[in-house]
Design a protein around this motif. Structure first.
Motif, short mmCIF file in Angstrom:
data_model
loop_
_atom_site.label_atom_id
_atom_site.label_comp_id
_atom_site.label_asym_id
_atom_site.label_seq_id
_atom_site.Cartn_x
_atom_site.Cartn_y
_atom_site.Cartn_z
N GLU A 195 0.81 -1.21 0.00
CA GLU A 195 0.00 0.00 0.00
C GLU A 195 0.85 1.26 0.00
N HIS A 196 1.94 1.29 0.72
CA HIS A 196 2.71 2.53 0.90
C HIS A 196 4.08 2.47 0.24
N VAL A 197 4.25 1.56 -0.72
CA VAL A 197 5.52 1.52 -1.48
C VAL A 197 5.19 1.64 -2.95
N PRO A 198 6.15 2.11 -3.77
CA PRO A 198 5.87 2.23 -5.20
C PRO A 198 5.55 0.86 -5.81
N LEU A 199 4.55 0.83 -6.67
CA LEU A 199 4.19 -0.42 -7.34
C LEU A 199 5.03 -0.51 -8.61
N THR A 200 6.04 -1.36 -8.57
CA THR A 200 6.92 -1.55 -9.71
C THR A 200 6.55 -2.85 -10.43
N LEU A 201 7.11 -3.01 -11.61
CA LEU A 201 6.87 -4.24 -12.35
C LEU A 201 7.37 -5.45 -11.57
N ASP A 202 8.52 -5.31 -10.90
CA ASP A 202 9.09 -6.43 -10.15
C ASP A 202 8.20 -6.84 -8.98
N ASN A 203 7.80 -5.86 -8.15
CA ASN A 203 7.00 -6.28 -6.99
C ASN A 203 5.57 -6.65 -7.38
N TYR A 204 5.08 -6.10 -8.50
CA TYR A 204 3.77 -6.54 -8.98
C TYR A 204 3.82 -8.02 -9.37
N CYS A 205 4.82 -8.41 -10.15
CA CYS A 205 4.93 -9.79 -10.60
C CYS A 205 5.26 -10.75 -9.46
N ALA A 206 5.88 -10.25 -8.40
CA ALA A 206 6.26 -11.11 -7.28
C ALA A 206 5.07 -11.48 -6.40
N GLU A 207 3.95 -10.75 -6.50
CA GLU A 207 2.78 -11.01 -5.66
C GLU A 207 1.93 -12.15 -6.22
N ARG A 208 0.96 -12.58 -5.40
CA ARG A 208 -0.03 -13.57 -5.84
C ARG A 208 -1.27 -12.82 -6.33
N HIS A 209 -1.88 -13.36 -7.39
CA HIS A 209 -2.91 -12.60 -8.10
C HIS A 209 -4.21 -13.38 -8.25
N MET A 210 -5.28 -12.59 -8.41
CA MET A 210 -6.59 -13.14 -8.74
C MET A 210 -7.00 -12.56 -10.10
N LEU A 211 -7.51 -13.44 -10.97
CA LEU A 211 -7.93 -13.06 -12.31
C LEU A 211 -9.45 -13.12 -12.40
N VAL A 212 -10.05 -12.11 -12.99
CA VAL A 212 -11.48 -12.16 -13.31
C VAL A 212 -11.59 -12.59 -14.77
N SER A 213 -12.20 -13.75 -14.98
CA SER A 213 -12.32 -14.32 -16.32
C SER A 213 -13.74 -14.82 -16.51
N PHE A 214 -14.47 -14.25 -17.46
CA PHE A 214 -15.85 -14.69 -17.71
C PHE A 214 -15.89 -16.12 -18.20
N SER A 215 -14.89 -16.51 -18.98
CA SER A 215 -14.88 -17.85 -19.57
C SER A 215 -14.24 -18.89 -18.68
N GLY A 216 -13.54 -18.45 -17.62
CA GLY A 216 -12.84 -19.39 -16.75
C GLY A 216 -11.40 -19.63 -17.16
N ARG A 217 -10.95 -19.04 -18.26
CA ARG A 217 -9.54 -19.17 -18.67
C ARG A 217 -8.65 -18.48 -17.65
#
Length: 326
Positions: A195-217
């Motif tokens: 929340e209080h650190v710059p969101l960089t490409l590296d730390n974005y990719c290092a996190e765990r993610h949730m995808l919204v997919s209508f088709s389930g892909r």
């Protein structure tokens, strides 16, 4: 024996069109204001002429054969063109008794339907709207087989394909109109470690993610953008609704992507942190898509104008840019 088209009773095609639309002989009979035996007799005669069963019983209704599925779009378009010529559209929303079936995702419905209904209630009390869940980025099959009159959503590949076909001189069976556009943001819970650190490409990719997919892909346009940079993310959860994604985010350390304009609609804005993505993605373009040469062009024009009015009400705060009809 070859079909003699001159001797074909065209009323049989009208019955066929209604049965295909309703997937029920009983409902088709009601819509046509004739008896069910009359519908059954008409379908029997058409089967004999075409040499195909056309429909097979499935539960309480009927399902089309492959021949019927190929035939119906041609019959429906011909019937609609005839109706448009013989009974020109004189649409008056104040007196119309019409049902529009629209395919939308939950985020789009939550954005447009709350401001849309008061307009309908005041200006078009006889009109009803039925929503279908949008589970694909290509709704053309839904529109082709008559399951929906219109689809509203994000269809970049479809619109690119239609543009390419038109530029190549091919016939294009669909029309589209932009309703509004916005942007996608990274969304996390209040108190998230990022929340209080710059969101960089590296730390974005290092996190765990949730995808919204209508088709389930489990691979979406964000993953395509990352792949073009030689990067990837760890998608550990895939859901099919933006509302679900927001609920999960506020109770976890997962990151997700939501349209900026949708966040206030969730009612969870105070529990969420919005951050600009550290890489380029295409804007959110929400378009209406429908089959060309439908039977009620004035009704469709009114519906599009009314959806645009609903978008203007929702986005009076400037969270998205409404595309005014030309």
């Amino acid at each position: 024996m070859p079909l003699n088209f001159r001797s074909l009773d065209l009323n049989l095609l009208r019955v066929f069109d209604e049965v295909m639309s309703e997937r029920s002989l009983t409902r088709a009979a009601h819509k046509l204001n004739i008896t069910q035996p009359a519908v059954s007799n008409a379908m029997r005669r058409l089967r004999e002429v075409l040499g195909d069963e056309l429909l097979v019983r499935q539960g309480q209704g009927v399902e089309p054969t492959p021949r019927a599925q190929v035939l119906w779009p041609v019959v429906r378009e011909a019937m609609q063109q005839l109706e448009g010529v013989l009974a020109p559209d004189d649409f008056n929303p104040a007196t119309a008794d019409t049902t529009f079936v629209i395919a939308m995702a939950d985020a789009t419905a939550a954005t447009l339907i709350p401001p849309l209904y008061p307009i309908l209630e005041k200006e078009a009390p006889g009109i009803s709207v039925r929503l279908l869940p949008l589970t694909t980025r290509d709704p053309r099959p839904l529109l082709d087989d008559g399951q929906a009159d219109m689809a509203v959503g994000y269809f970049p590949a479809v619109l690119a394909d239609l543009t390419a076909r038109a530029q190549a001189g091919a016939l294009v069976a669909f029309d589209s109109r932009r309703l509004y556009e916005g942007e996608y943001l990274c969304v996390m819970r209040k108190g998230h470690p990022l929340e209080h650190v710059p969101l960089t490409l590296d730390n974005y990719c290092a996190e765990r993610h949730m995808l919204v997919s209508f088709s389930g892909r489990s691979f979406g346009f964000i993953d395509e953008a990352l792949a073009s940079l030689g990067r990837s993310r760890d998608v550990v959860l895939t859901v099919n609704q933006f509302f679900t994604a927001a609920r999960v985010v506020i109770n976890s350390d997962l990151l997700t992507i939501l349209p900026r304009h949708f966040v206030p609609v969730t009612g969870m804005q105070e529990q969420l942190v919005l951050r600009e993505l550290p890489f380029d993605v295409t804007p959110v373009h929400v378009d209406a898509l429908w089959r060309r040469r439908g039977p009620h062009p004035q009704a469709y024009d009114w519906l599009l104008r009314t959806l645009t009015r609903a978008a203007e009400i929702t986005f009076a705060d400037g969270t998205a840019q409404v595309a005014l009809p030309s």
